[in-house]
Design an enzyme around this catalytic site. Structure first.
Site, PDB file in Angstrom:
ATOM      1  N   LYS A  85       8.297   7.747  11.339  1.00 42.06           N
ATOM      2  CA  LYS A  85       6.849   7.684  11.559  1.00 42.06           C
ATOM      3  C   LYS A  85       6.523   6.616  12.619  1.00 42.06           C
ATOM      4  O   LYS A  85       5.669   6.818  13.481  1.00 42.06           O
ATOM      5  CB  LYS A  85       6.173   7.354  10.223  1.00 42.06           C
ATOM      6  CG  LYS A  85       4.824   6.703  10.284  1.00 42.06           C
ATOM      7  CD  LYS A  85       3.761   7.717  10.567  1.00 42.06           C
ATOM      8  CE  LYS A  85       2.347   7.180  10.526  1.00 42.06           C
ATOM      9  NZ  LYS A  85       2.128   5.797  10.786  1.00 42.06           N
ATOM     10  N   HIS A  96       6.875   5.809   1.872  1.00 45.39           N
ATOM     11  CA  HIS A  96       7.684   4.658   1.475  1.00 45.39           C
ATOM     12  C   HIS A  96       8.679   5.057   0.368  1.00 45.39           C
ATOM     13  O   HIS A  96       9.837   4.651   0.387  1.00 45.39           O
ATOM     14  CB  HIS A  96       6.791   3.534   0.933  1.00 45.39           C
ATOM     15  CG  HIS A  96       5.810   2.977   1.917  1.00 45.39           C
ATOM     16  ND1 HIS A  96       4.454   3.116   1.761  1.00 45.39           N
ATOM     17  CD2 HIS A  96       5.979   2.275   3.064  1.00 45.39           C
ATOM     18  CE1 HIS A  96       3.833   2.508   2.761  1.00 45.39           C
ATOM     19  NE2 HIS A  96       4.728   2.006   3.573  1.00 45.39           N
ATOM     20  N   GLY A 134      11.165   4.205   8.778  1.00 49.15           N
ATOM     21  CA  GLY A 134      10.638   5.553   8.945  1.00 49.15           C
ATOM     22  C   GLY A 134      10.559   5.965  10.409  1.00 49.15           C
ATOM     23  O   GLY A 134      10.218   5.156  11.270  1.00 49.15           O
ATOM     24  N   ALA A 185       0.866  -1.191   0.000  1.00 45.44           N
ATOM     25  CA  ALA A 185       0.000   0.000   0.000  1.00 45.44           C
ATOM     26  C   ALA A 185       0.902   1.241   0.000  1.00 45.44           C
ATOM     27  O   ALA A 185       0.759   2.141   0.823  1.00 45.44           O
ATOM     28  CB  ALA A 185      -0.961  -0.008   1.182  1.00 45.44           C
ATOM     29  N   LEU A 186       1.839   1.235  -0.930  1.00 44.66           N
ATOM     30  CA  LEU A 186       2.935   2.210  -0.915  1.00 44.66           C
ATOM     31  C   LEU A 186       2.435   3.627  -1.141  1.00 44.66           C
ATOM     32  O   LEU A 186       1.561   3.878  -1.966  1.00 44.66           O
ATOM     33  CB  LEU A 186       3.973   1.842  -1.974  1.00 44.66           C
ATOM     34  CG  LEU A 186       4.605   0.459  -1.812  1.00 44.66           C
ATOM     35  CD1 LEU A 186       5.637   0.223  -2.912  1.00 44.66           C
ATOM     36  CD2 LEU A 186       5.240   0.287  -0.431  1.00 44.66           C
ATOM     37  N   GLN A 223       2.520  -9.810  13.321  1.00 41.97           N
ATOM     38  CA  GLN A 223       2.465  -8.551  14.061  1.00 41.97           C
ATOM     39  C   GLN A 223       1.038  -8.019  14.222  1.00 41.97           C
ATOM     40  O   GLN A 223       0.837  -6.930  14.743  1.00 41.97           O
ATOM     41  CB  GLN A 223       3.384  -7.496  13.417  1.00 41.97           C
ATOM     42  CG  GLN A 223       2.910  -6.966  12.085  1.00 41.97           C
ATOM     43  CD  GLN A 223       3.992  -6.163  11.391  1.00 41.97           C
ATOM     44  OE1 GLN A 223       5.046  -6.685  11.039  1.00 41.97           O
ATOM     45  NE2 GLN A 223       3.763  -4.875  11.219  1.00 41.97           N
ATOM     46  N   SER A 267      -0.520   4.063   5.353  1.00 42.87           N
ATOM     47  CA  SER A 267      -1.387   3.203   4.538  1.00 42.87           C
ATOM     48  C   SER A 267      -2.781   3.126   5.147  1.00 42.87           C
ATOM     49  O   SER A 267      -3.754   2.841   4.452  1.00 42.87           O
ATOM     50  CB  SER A 267      -0.795   1.796   4.447  1.00 42.87           C
ATOM     51  OG  SER A 267       0.531   1.857   3.968  1.00 42.87           O
ATOM     52  N   GLN A 279       9.248   1.547  16.703  1.00 40.55           N
ATOM     53  CA  GLN A 279       9.707   0.427  15.872  1.00 40.55           C
ATOM     54  C   GLN A 279      11.166   0.637  15.451  1.00 40.55           C
ATOM     55  O   GLN A 279      11.988  -0.293  15.510  1.00 40.55           O
ATOM     56  CB  GLN A 279       8.810   0.323  14.644  1.00 40.55           C
ATOM     57  CG  GLN A 279       9.286  -0.636  13.572  1.00 40.55           C
ATOM     58  CD  GLN A 279       8.254  -0.779  12.484  1.00 40.55           C
ATOM     59  OE1 GLN A 279       7.266  -1.469  12.654  1.00 40.55           O
ATOM     60  NE2 GLN A 279       8.462  -0.124  11.359  1.00 40.55           N
TER      61      GLN A 279
HETATM   62  P1  AMP Z   1       4.607  -0.041   6.640  1.00 38.27           P
HETATM   63  O1  AMP Z   1       4.354  -0.429   5.221  1.00 38.27           O
HETATM   64  O2  AMP Z   1       3.542   0.798   7.240  1.00 38.27           O
HETATM   65  O3  AMP Z   1       5.030  -1.198   7.497  1.00 38.27           O
HETATM   66  O4  AMP Z   1       5.863   0.919   6.603  1.00 38.27           O
HETATM   67  C1  AMP Z   1       7.060   0.517   5.977  1.00 38.27           C
HETATM   68  C2  AMP Z   1       8.142   1.511   6.315  1.00 38.27           C
HETATM   69  O5  AMP Z   1       7.757   2.799   5.848  1.00 38.27           O
HETATM   70  C3  AMP Z   1       8.354   1.657   7.847  1.00 38.27           C
HETATM   71  O6  AMP Z   1       9.749   1.793   8.095  1.00 38.27           O
HETATM   72  C4  AMP Z   1       7.607   2.913   8.156  1.00 38.27           C
HETATM   73  O7  AMP Z   1       8.109   3.576   9.298  1.00 38.27           O
HETATM   74  C5  AMP Z   1       7.853   3.722   6.903  1.00 38.27           C
HETATM   75  N1  AMP Z   1       6.843   4.771   6.767  1.00 38.27           N
HETATM   76  C6  AMP Z   1       5.492   4.619   6.777  1.00 38.27           C
HETATM   77  N2  AMP Z   1       4.880   5.827   6.688  1.00 38.27           N
HETATM   78  C7  AMP Z   1       5.876   6.749   6.623  1.00 38.27           C
HETATM   79  C8  AMP Z   1       5.899   8.165   6.527  1.00 38.27           C
HETATM   80  N3  AMP Z   1       4.782   8.897   6.491  1.00 38.27           N
HETATM   81  N4  AMP Z   1       7.100   8.786   6.480  1.00 38.27           N
HETATM   82  C9  AMP Z   1       8.260   8.058   6.531  1.00 38.27           C
HETATM   83  N5  AMP Z   1       8.297   6.718   6.622  1.00 38.27           N
HETATM   84  C10 AMP Z   1       7.127   6.070   6.668  1.00 38.27           C
END
Ligand code: AMP
Length: 282
Positions: free
Chosen positions: A151, A39, A149, A34-35, A63, A188, A155
């Site tokens: 964000k 991402h 991230g 869901a990029l 998780q 996402s 984590q």
């Molecule tokens: P996820 O697909 O939500 O597991 O996120 C994958 C990676 O993208 C993780 O390292 C998140 O911290 C990073 N990420 C998600 N949203 C953001 C954002 N708004 N800004 C920066 N990194 C992000």
């Protein structure tokens, strides 16, 4: 240019081994798909740090709790593939759950330190699942660097700690949060928000900015946190936590005597949002 989509572990290993034999550095960007632009900003930074960038897309079942959104989490590999075209990506790694967790899978990772509190209060299973999948992805891909991230700040700190503790030969890089123009952190899960909720959502970031300012002035932390909680509740959030923590260890703090981070999680309707920012230096 077409991006190779790899599902098989032996193909991932041989692809990465060929790059390494060529003397190329390898970066891994783990995602659940869901990029969005957040991402893609990780991918861009990865391209600055390594000649080869692997983006993994895997919605990790370990998780999610049974009550969480594993079933309805947005999945669209074709859309993700399209989003990655024109970026620094060299391969998209999309394993299946059966391949990641075989029938007799029996191993868990137990975490303390930065994994305690915050997200773990309502999601006690969460970081063990993240640590497991990230360790497996590191072992499968053998990257030189991996990007995460800010964000998901807790984590990032959990993974940095685990990587040091277990001597994993990977450098962990944190990347600043990408936001919408109104301050809402890209996620996402933002697609779950109704129009009304989307209008309220940026107030989470606003409340954290106010809190960070007040703490940076040296005001008492407990009162400032209580005020932020009230502001969020008044805006319509169901608050999970608002906390001020040591920016590195995530230990609870009582005074602004070191780098600090403010972190919060709150629900709007059924959608859970998280955000965090640094407390400016006094
Ligand atoms: P996820 O697909 O939500 O597991 O996120 C994958 C990676 O993208 C993780 O390292 C998140 O911290 C990073 N990420 C998600 N949203 C953001 C954002 N708004 N800004 C920066 N990194 C992000």
């Amino acid at each position: 240019m077409t991006i190779p989509v790899i599902a098989q572990l032996d193909e991932l290993r041989s692809t990465v081994a060929a790059w390494r034999a060529d003397g190329q550095r390898i970066a891994l960007v783990p995602t659940m798909g869901a990029l969005h632009q957040g991402h893609l900003d990780l991918v861009r930074r990865a391209g600055e740090l390594a000649e080869r960038v692997v983006v993994s897309v895997f919605v990790n079942p370990t998780q999610f709790a049974p009550t969480e959104d594993f079933g309805r989490y947005p999945r669209d590999l074709e859309r993700d593939y399209a989003a990655l075209s024109g970026t620094a990506v060299s391969a998209l790694y999309a394993p299946t759950a059966q391949d990641m967790y075989g029938p007799n899978f029996s191993t868990k990772i137990s975490l303390e330190g930065p994994a305690l509190g915050l997200e773990s209060i309502t999601r006690p299973h969460f970081f063990a699942g993240v640590a497991l999948v990230v360790t497996k992805l590191f072992n499968r891909c053998a990257p030189d660097v991996a990007l995460f991230g800010e964000k998901d700040y807790q984590q990032l700190k959990v993974i940095s700690r685990m990587t040091k503790d277990l001597d994993l030969p990977v450098e962990i890089i944190g990347v600043p949060t990408t936001r919408e123009a109104d301050g809402l952190a890209l996620s996402s899960r933002n697609v779950y928000l109704s129009e009304e909720e989307r209008a309220v959502a940026p107030r989470l970031h606003m409340a954290l900015q106010d809190l960070a300012q007040v703490v940076s002035r040296g005001d008492p932390i407990a009162a400032a946190v209580a005020q932020a909680r009230e502001a969020l509740a008044a805006a319509g959030f169901d608050v999970d936590y608002v906390e001020v923590r040591d920016a590195e260890t995530l230990e609870a703090v009582e005074a602004h005597d070191r780098p600090l981070r403010v972190l919060a999680a709150a629900k709007l309707g059924t959608t859970r949002l998280i955000d965090n920012i640094a407390v400016p230096r006094a």
